[in-house]
Structure formats: structure tokens, C-alpha cells
Write an enzyme that holds these catalytic residues in place. Structure first.
Site, PDB file in Angstrom:
ATOM      1  N   THR A   1      32.983  39.584  34.415  1.00 18.98           N
ATOM      2  CA  THR A   1      31.730  40.721  33.881  1.00 18.98           C
ATOM      3  C   THR A   1      30.950  40.414  33.735  1.00 18.98           C
ATOM      4  O   THR A   1      29.971  41.494  33.474  1.00 18.98           O
ATOM      5  CB  THR A   1      32.213  39.023  32.456  1.00 18.98           C
TER       6      THR A   1
ATOM      7  N   TYR B   1      35.909  46.134  27.346  1.00 19.17           N
ATOM      8  CA  TYR B   1      35.008  46.446  29.029  1.00 19.17           C
ATOM      9  C   TYR B   1      36.093  45.849  29.703  1.00 19.17           C
ATOM     10  O   TYR B   1      36.764  45.229  28.979  1.00 19.17           O
ATOM     11  CB  TYR B   1      34.099  45.349  28.428  1.00 19.17           C
TER      12      TYR B   1
ATOM     13  N   THR C   1      34.525  34.346  34.018  1.00 19.64           N
ATOM     14  CA  THR C   1      33.999  33.049  33.751  1.00 19.64           C
ATOM     15  C   THR C   1      35.194  32.122  33.811  1.00 19.64           C
ATOM     16  O   THR C   1      35.160  30.754  33.981  1.00 19.64           O
ATOM     17  CB  THR C   1      32.746  33.258  32.586  1.00 19.64           C
ATOM     18  N   ASP C   2      36.285  32.762  33.172  1.00 19.38           N
ATOM     19  CA  ASP C   2      37.603  32.102  32.788  1.00 19.38           C
ATOM     20  C   ASP C   2      38.126  31.650  34.047  1.00 19.38           C
ATOM     21  O   ASP C   2      38.759  30.899  33.209  1.00 19.38           O
ATOM     22  CB  ASP C   2      38.513  33.399  33.102  1.00 19.38           C
TER      23      ASP C   2
ATOM     24  N   LYS D   1      34.020  25.928  31.795  1.00 22.29           N
ATOM     25  CA  LYS D   1      34.546  27.035  29.897  1.00 22.29           C
ATOM     26  C   LYS D   1      34.890  26.670  28.596  1.00 22.29           C
ATOM     27  O   LYS D   1      36.106  25.841  28.932  1.00 22.29           O
ATOM     28  CB  LYS D   1      35.196  28.544  30.508  1.00 22.29           C
TER      29      LYS D   1
ATOM     30  N   GLU E   1      49.343   3.473  27.599  1.00 18.44           N
ATOM     31  CA  GLU E   1      51.088   3.371  26.990  1.00 18.44           C
ATOM     32  C   GLU E   1      51.710   4.153  27.422  1.00 18.44           C
ATOM     33  O   GLU E   1      53.032   4.083  27.207  1.00 18.44           O
ATOM     34  CB  GLU E   1      50.069   5.113  26.056  1.00 18.44           C
TER      35      GLU E   1
HETATM   36  N1  ASP Z   1      37.773  37.941  31.854  1.00 16.86           N
HETATM   37  C1  ASP Z   1      36.347  37.523  32.341  1.00 16.86           C
HETATM   38  C2  ASP Z   1      36.821  36.727  34.001  1.00 16.86           C
HETATM   39  O1  ASP Z   1      37.075  35.849  33.988  1.00 16.86           O
HETATM   40  C3  ASP Z   1      35.561  36.899  31.852  1.00 16.86           C
HETATM   41  C4  ASP Z   1      33.774  36.604  32.672  1.00 16.86           C
HETATM   42  O2  ASP Z   1      34.021  36.934  33.633  1.00 16.86           O
HETATM   43  O3  ASP Z   1      32.739  36.240  31.468  1.00 16.86           O
HETATM   44  O4  ASP Z   1      36.588  37.902  35.148  1.00 16.86           O
END
Ligand code: ASP
Length: 366
Positions: free
Chosen positions: A51, A64, A130-131, A203, A321
């Protein structure tokens, strides 16, 4: 910042010539004597997309596409970086990190190993979606041994958004990588003024800029445009495993447990020839009796089964457990299902098949 002292006896002219040769800015004192040269730290930026490189599309007001803008462009758009570091940018990929894969991981890791071996940089910054950022961070942390800072950063809002967080995150990631205090902390994630260690970072929110949290631990430091502060002592050295040479990595799948879970999905998975199964179990890595019996069958057929938790925090301990000794199960302790999967893949790729060795490796991180 590296400071080169010029011998006091050296003539100003000679010292100036050395400065020019090194491409550095000479510091000249009042009596016209050159007494030191300051060179900026060298930072290698490896861009992979995400992103932070995203551009608005017409899908909706907030729609986007991740990836698109190059790493070079991202760096050029922050002129203030020129005062912070001498930056080289390379494009490794330009994808949304939902498409990150073993082949790109290996390319990235080899490039970092090479840069470290040839002392090409004082620190490395990776721009990334970020994913799956925490997965790439954990992968690199497990296979790369260096005291140089390796930092991943990204953004929650695309580069075209009002209030895009990418420029601040990239600036601060480079600021941390350029700071001598960042040495020996392993692979880190820098986002939203916060420094996280790869082992703990996760995340936790779909859209918030403060999405990364260090589960079970808390951040190891904080950064703002004027300061870098580590609040955690330096990282304990953990075993570093050999970087696998070929993709794909051994097949390890994650199974998400739920109420009413049956055996069929596990039996189907065994038939695919999977080498390992990570149970993202309910609670303390649990699942139904039917699922546990099928997992026990998987172990008997040579599949390594690791119990982890879908809860998002806490530890999965042995023999609480579930009788792990009797079932020959491994537990993930603090590792999330997605990080447990990576560690198991690396262990198998390094020829570690003994369950006690695998269990010990899961415990080695804390
Ligand atoms: N879908 C995007 C990615 O992981 C989300 C992000 O970068 O925040 O490339």
C-alpha cells in the site's frame, strides 16, 4: 553517523583532497584546518510494493491497487532523506503482499546476505505491504545473521490518500536503520512511530495506522523525526538456520479450528502429501476429538503437527488439555499460526525432522 578523523598533522590541502576522494563533506574549523569528515550512513532500500506504493483506483472512494509506485519514487518524494542517509534503492518486486511468495523471499534474503557480506550498507530498509509484513520479517529474522539493522516498513493508506502514512513511516524506518543504536536488534518493523521486533509483531487491525502490535511483549522502541529510543535490551541471539536454496519451501498448511470441526479436511490434507500441519486451534491450541484423532493419524503417517492458537495472544504450552507427549505433537508457544508455519518450513528445509529438535527450536526465541 560515521566520523573520520583526519590526522592533525595532515595539511589542509591533503585533507581536503581525501574528503573529495571519499565524496564527503569536509568540516573546516575557524583556523582553516580540516579536522574531521562526516559521512552519512549508507542505507539500502529494497522495495517490494504494498500500500505504501499504492495508487487510488476507481473501485470506490477508498479503492486502490497495492504496488505501482517504485521504491525510487517513494524515496525521491521525501527530500529530507538526503540529510539522513546516503540511499541506494533497488526494486525486488512490486506486488501487494497478499501475493508474497517463497521465490521472492529467497530473492530478498539472498540480496540482503550479499549486501551484508560485501558491507554495501550500514542498514537495510524493506518497503512491503502490511498484510504479510510480519511473515517476511520473521522469515528474514530466522535465516539472516547480522548485527546490521534490517527494517520493514509500509503504510496503511496508499500514496495518493489524504493523510498518507507512507512518507513518515519510510522516513522513520531509514532514521532507525541509520542509527547506531539499532545494531544487534535483529529484523524489525517500524510503523507509526513504533519499533517492533520481528518475533512479536503482528498486524491486528484491517485499516488503522496503529495496526502493528507486539503481541505478548510490547514494542522494543519508539521513533520520531528527532529521536530513536530503544526501551528493550538488545536481542538474545537465536539460532539462525540456513537459507533454503530453492522455492517452494516444504509444504506446510494452516488449519483453522472451529466448533463442530470434523476430520475430513485433515484427511484430505494428508492426501496432498503435506509435510506439516499447523493447527490454528481454539483457545490453547485445541480442537474437537474428531479433529485431534485425525491429526494423530497424520503424525503416524509422517506429518509434523504443530498446535498453535487462533486467539491472537498468549502461549500454547505442552500437555495442558492435550497430551502432546502421547500424540507426538509439537506446540508453538508464542508463535502465531503464520509464524509457526514459516519456522517449521525452514526447519524441514534444513533437514530437522526429530520432534524434540523441532520443539526446541520453537522454544529458542524467548
Ligand atoms: N494489501 C496490502 C498489502 O499487503 C495492504 C498494505 O500494504 O497495507 O500489500
Amino acid at each position: 553517523m560515521m566520523i573520520f578523523k583526519i590526522p592533525v598533522k595532515a595539511s589542509s590541502a591533503a585533507a581536503l583532497a581525501i574528503c573529495m576522494m571519499m565524496g564527503a563533506t569536509p568540516a573546516i574549523s575557524m583556523n582553516n584546518q580540516v579536522h574531521s569528515i562526516q559521512t552519512l550512513p549508507r542505507i539500502l532500500v529494497l522495495a517490494t510494493g504494498g500500500t505504501i506504493s499504492g495508487k487510488k483506483n476507481g473501485m470506490s472512494e477508498i479503492g486502490y491497487n497495492a504496488g505501482g509506485v517504485t521504491g525510487k519514487q517513494l524515496v525521491e518524494d521525501i527530500p529530507e532523506l538526503a540529510k539522513l542517509a546516503e540511499i541506494n534503492v533497488e526494486q525486488i518486486a512490486n506486488i501487494g503482499s497478499q501475493d508474497m511468495n517463497d521465490a521472492i523471499w529467497l530473492r530478498l534474503a539472498k540480496r540482503i546476505q550479499d549486501a551484508v557480506a560485501h558491507n554495501e550498507a550500514d542498514g537495510i530498509v524493506i518497503t512491503h505491504g502490511t498484510d504479510t509484513m510480519e511473515e517476511t520479517a520473521f522469515f528474514l529474522d530466522t535465516v539472516i545473521r547480522t548485527d546490521k539493522p534490517i527494517i520493514l516498513t509500509g503504510a496503511m493508506r496508499p500514496s495518493t490518500a489524504i493523510g498518507a502514512d507512507g512518507p513518515a513511516n519510510l522516513y522513520e524506518a531509514i532514521e532507525v536503520a541509520a542509527n547506531p543504536k539499532a545494531k544487534d536488534h535483529g529484523v524489525m518493523i517500524v510503523m507509526n512511530d513504533t519499533i517492533h521486533a520481528a518475533r512479536w509483531a503482528s498486524k491486528t487491525h484491517t485499516t488503522a495506522v496503529e495496526t502493528f502490535q507486539s503481541i505478548n511483549a510490547g514494542p522494543i522502541g519508539y521513533v520520531d523525526p528527532a529521536s530513536v529510543r530503544f526501551i528493550e535490551p538488545k536481542k538474545q541471539p537465536v539460532p539462525s538456520y540456513g537459507l533454503p536454496t530453492t522455492a517452494p519451501l516444504p509444504a506446510v498448511e494452516i488449519l483453522y479450528a472451529h466448533s463442530g470441526m470434523g476430520a475430513s479436511i485433515i484427511n484430505d490434507l494428508i492426501k496432498t502429501g503435506v509435510k506439516g500441519i499447523i493447527l490454528a486451534g481454539v483457545g490453547d491450541g485445541n480442537s474437537s476429538k474428531e479433529a485431534m484423532a485425525a491429526l494423530n493419524l497424520a503424525v503416524k503417517q509422517g506429518v509434523i503437527v504443530v498446535r498453535s492458537s487462533r486467539t491472537g495472544s498468549g502461549f500454547v504450552n505442552r500437555n495442558v488439555e492435550v497430551n502432546d507427549d502421547k500424540n507426538d505433537f509439537v506446540v508453538s508457544y508464542d508463535l502465531s499460526p503464520q509464524k509457526a508455519r514459516i519456522l517449521l518450513q525452514i526447519l524441514i528445509a534444513n533437514g530437522k525432522n526429530k520432534l524434540s529438535d523441532i520443539q526446541a527450536a520453537f522454544e529458542a526465541g524467548f
